[in-house]
Design an enzyme around this catalytic site. Sequence first.
Site, PDB file in Angstrom:
ATOM      1  N   GLU A 131     -10.573  10.597   4.103  1.00 27.04           N
ATOM      2  CA  GLU A 131      -9.632   9.490   3.868  1.00 27.04           C
ATOM      3  C   GLU A 131      -8.445   9.959   3.040  1.00 27.04           C
ATOM      4  O   GLU A 131      -8.597  10.745   2.110  1.00 27.04           O
ATOM      5  CB  GLU A 131     -10.348   8.383   3.078  1.00 27.04           C
ATOM      6  CG  GLU A 131     -10.897   7.265   3.932  1.00 27.04           C
ATOM      7  CD  GLU A 131      -9.811   6.358   4.494  1.00 27.04           C
ATOM      8  OE1 GLU A 131      -8.647   6.791   4.635  1.00 27.04           O
ATOM      9  OE2 GLU A 131     -10.130   5.210   4.793  1.00 27.04           O
ATOM     10  N   ASP A 132      -7.289   9.438   3.374  1.00 26.09           N
ATOM     11  CA  ASP A 132      -6.100   9.737   2.584  1.00 26.09           C
ATOM     12  C   ASP A 132      -6.155   9.054   1.218  1.00 26.09           C
ATOM     13  O   ASP A 132      -5.969   9.682   0.193  1.00 26.09           O
ATOM     14  CB  ASP A 132      -4.829   9.307   3.347  1.00 26.09           C
ATOM     15  CG  ASP A 132      -4.938   7.891   3.934  1.00 26.09           C
ATOM     16  OD1 ASP A 132      -6.001   7.244   3.801  1.00 26.09           O
ATOM     17  OD2 ASP A 132      -3.952   7.429   4.529  1.00 26.09           O
TER      18      ASP A 132
ATOM     19  N   ASP B  65      -7.582   2.358  -1.974  1.00 26.92           N
ATOM     20  CA  ASP B  65      -6.787   1.468  -2.810  1.00 26.92           C
ATOM     21  C   ASP B  65      -7.702   0.318  -3.247  1.00 26.92           C
ATOM     22  O   ASP B  65      -8.413   0.434  -4.239  1.00 26.92           O
ATOM     23  CB  ASP B  65      -5.602   1.014  -1.952  1.00 26.92           C
ATOM     24  CG  ASP B  65      -4.534   0.274  -2.715  1.00 26.92           C
ATOM     25  OD1 ASP B  65      -4.875  -0.694  -3.407  1.00 26.92           O
ATOM     26  OD2 ASP B  65      -3.355   0.634  -2.624  1.00 26.92           O
TER      27      ASP B  65
ATOM     28  N   LYS C   4      -7.176   4.864  -6.321  1.00 23.48           N
ATOM     29  CA  LYS C   4      -6.520   4.028  -7.338  1.00 23.48           C
ATOM     30  C   LYS C   4      -7.576   3.160  -8.007  1.00 23.48           C
ATOM     31  O   LYS C   4      -7.858   2.053  -7.530  1.00 23.48           O
ATOM     32  CB  LYS C   4      -5.485   3.105  -6.675  1.00 23.48           C
ATOM     33  CG  LYS C   4      -4.292   3.798  -6.043  1.00 23.48           C
ATOM     34  CD  LYS C   4      -3.360   2.743  -5.435  1.00 23.48           C
ATOM     35  CE  LYS C   4      -2.186   3.352  -4.729  1.00 23.48           C
ATOM     36  NZ  LYS C   4      -1.407   2.342  -3.989  1.00 23.48           N
TER      37      LYS C   4
ATOM     38  N   PHE D 207       2.586   2.511  -5.281  1.00 20.19           N
ATOM     39  CA  PHE D 207       2.626   2.851  -3.856  1.00 20.19           C
ATOM     40  C   PHE D 207       3.145   4.264  -3.688  1.00 20.19           C
ATOM     41  O   PHE D 207       4.199   4.619  -4.195  1.00 20.19           O
ATOM     42  CB  PHE D 207       3.499   1.852  -3.085  1.00 20.19           C
ATOM     43  CG  PHE D 207       3.176   1.873  -1.625  1.00 20.19           C
ATOM     44  CD1 PHE D 207       2.068   1.195  -1.135  1.00 20.19           C
ATOM     45  CD2 PHE D 207       3.952   2.618  -0.745  1.00 20.19           C
ATOM     46  CE1 PHE D 207       1.742   1.245   0.210  1.00 20.19           C
ATOM     47  CE2 PHE D 207       3.639   2.665   0.610  1.00 20.19           C
ATOM     48  CZ  PHE D 207       2.535   1.981   1.088  1.00 20.19           C
TER      49      PHE D 207
ATOM     50  N   ASP E  60       2.556   6.728   4.674  1.00 20.79           N
ATOM     51  CA  ASP E  60       3.856   6.185   5.090  1.00 20.79           C
ATOM     52  C   ASP E  60       4.229   4.926   4.348  1.00 20.79           C
ATOM     53  O   ASP E  60       3.384   4.234   3.772  1.00 20.79           O
ATOM     54  CB  ASP E  60       3.792   5.813   6.570  1.00 20.79           C
ATOM     55  CG  ASP E  60       2.950   4.560   6.798  1.00 20.79           C
ATOM     56  OD1 ASP E  60       1.797   4.528   6.333  1.00 20.79           O
ATOM     57  OD2 ASP E  60       3.461   3.591   7.399  1.00 20.79           O
TER      58      ASP E  60
ATOM     59  N   ARG F  60       5.811  10.263   6.360  1.00 19.85           N
ATOM     60  CA  ARG F  60       4.525  10.937   6.579  1.00 19.85           C
ATOM     61  C   ARG F  60       4.660  12.460   6.506  1.00 19.85           C
ATOM     62  O   ARG F  60       3.733  13.161   6.152  1.00 19.85           O
ATOM     63  CB  ARG F  60       3.934  10.572   7.944  1.00 19.85           C
ATOM     64  CG  ARG F  60       3.480   9.136   8.052  1.00 19.85           C
ATOM     65  CD  ARG F  60       2.593   8.972   9.293  1.00 19.85           C
ATOM     66  NE  ARG F  60       2.416   7.579   9.674  1.00 19.85           N
ATOM     67  CZ  ARG F  60       1.499   6.760   9.153  1.00 19.85           C
ATOM     68  NH1 ARG F  60       0.681   7.195   8.237  1.00 19.85           N
ATOM     69  NH2 ARG F  60       1.394   5.511   9.568  1.00 19.85           N
TER      70      ARG F  60
HETATM   71  P1  XMP Z   1      -7.567  -0.236   0.955  1.00 18.02           P
HETATM   72  O1  XMP Z   1      -6.852  -1.229   0.075  1.00 18.02           O
HETATM   73  O2  XMP Z   1      -8.293  -0.919   2.075  1.00 18.02           O
HETATM   74  O3  XMP Z   1      -6.379   0.590   1.547  1.00 18.02           O
HETATM   75  O4  XMP Z   1      -8.448   0.699   0.150  1.00 18.02           O
HETATM   76  C1  XMP Z   1      -6.560   1.544   2.426  1.00 18.02           C
HETATM   77  C2  XMP Z   1      -5.359   1.776   3.292  1.00 18.02           C
HETATM   78  O5  XMP Z   1      -4.155   1.129   2.819  1.00 18.02           O
HETATM   79  C3  XMP Z   1      -3.061   2.018   2.901  1.00 18.02           C
HETATM   80  N1  XMP Z   1      -2.562   2.289   1.539  1.00 18.02           N
HETATM   81  C4  XMP Z   1      -1.485   3.016   1.249  1.00 18.02           C
HETATM   82  N2  XMP Z   1      -0.622   3.671   2.041  1.00 18.02           N
HETATM   83  N3  XMP Z   1       0.594   4.366   0.136  1.00 18.02           N
HETATM   84  C5  XMP Z   1       0.418   4.329   1.482  1.00 18.02           C
HETATM   85  O6  XMP Z   1       1.217   4.938   2.186  1.00 18.02           O
HETATM   86  C6  XMP Z   1      -0.236   3.744  -0.735  1.00 18.02           C
HETATM   87  O7  XMP Z   1      -0.033   3.795  -1.953  1.00 18.02           O
HETATM   88  C7  XMP Z   1      -1.333   3.027  -0.143  1.00 18.02           C
HETATM   89  N4  XMP Z   1      -2.337   2.289  -0.673  1.00 18.02           N
HETATM   90  C8  XMP Z   1      -3.070   1.869   0.392  1.00 18.02           C
HETATM   91  C9  XMP Z   1      -3.617   3.281   3.551  1.00 18.02           C
HETATM   92  O8  XMP Z   1      -3.423   3.204   4.933  1.00 18.02           O
HETATM   93  C10 XMP Z   1      -5.080   3.234   3.252  1.00 18.02           C
HETATM   94  O9  XMP Z   1      -5.882   3.945   4.178  1.00 18.02           O
HETATM   95 MG    MG Z   2      -6.424   5.587   5.380  1.00 17.53          MG
END
Ligand code: XMP
Ligand code: MG
Length: 182
Positions: free
Chosen positions: A105-106, A109, A137, A159, A166, A172
């Site tokens: 996972e990238d 959040d 986070k 963010f 992105d 990206r």
């Molecule tokens: P959750 O809130 O479900 O979020 O843990 C997961 C997805 O939300 C996007 N995400 C971000 N994308 N910068 C981004 O470009 C951010 O700071 C960010 N925070 C959440 C991302 O797709 C992630 O997989």
């Molecule tokens: Mg993701």
Amino acid sequence: MSDQNPEVKYFEPPVFLSESEIKERVRELASRINEEYGNNEITAICTLKGSVVFFSDLLRLLKMPVTCEFLGVSSYGDHTESTGEVKVTLDLNEPLNGRHVLIIEDIVDTGLTLSYLLDYLKAKRPASLRTVALLFKPAAIKTKGLKIDYIGFEIPNRFVVGYGLDYAEKFRGLPYIGTLEG
Ligand code: XMP
Ligand code: MG
């Protein structure tokens, strides 16, 4: 192409994590994963689109046999806040039963996406299921007891973009992670 306005300058987000910081941390994550899995074959799942850059850097440092799978996921709603309702936009190609599965996972959040994915993938009966997230986070988390086995960086609730991430499909390709908010 040639008729693009040469006066247009694109916004360059300020550096939050540099290329070399990311590279070093990805190496550390890979060596922990290599140590813990040994020569066990794994299925590495890349969650599209944001994880694609992290996935390909990490993949090249893994020493065990790896099968790559891609899973398209998007949160309903938009943009800078996840709603927790996740839609699978591209499904896996292979069954996962009996496989050692590593979700790559990238960013985690609120954790709602990962939590949904863990349930979705557990139902496919893998032999084991672990997660690596480049970014986490802690202040944004909304899910209790979420299991993230390997974390690259804990970051504040801002963010971030670049290195696969992105904002409205932009940034990206940045080689570093930048921030859009001060
Ligand atoms: P959750 O809130 O479900 O979020 O843990 C997961 C997805 O939300 C996007 N995400 C971000 N994308 N910068 C981004 O470009 C951010 O700071 C960010 N925070 C959440 C991302 O797709 C992630 O997989
Ligand atoms: Mg993701």
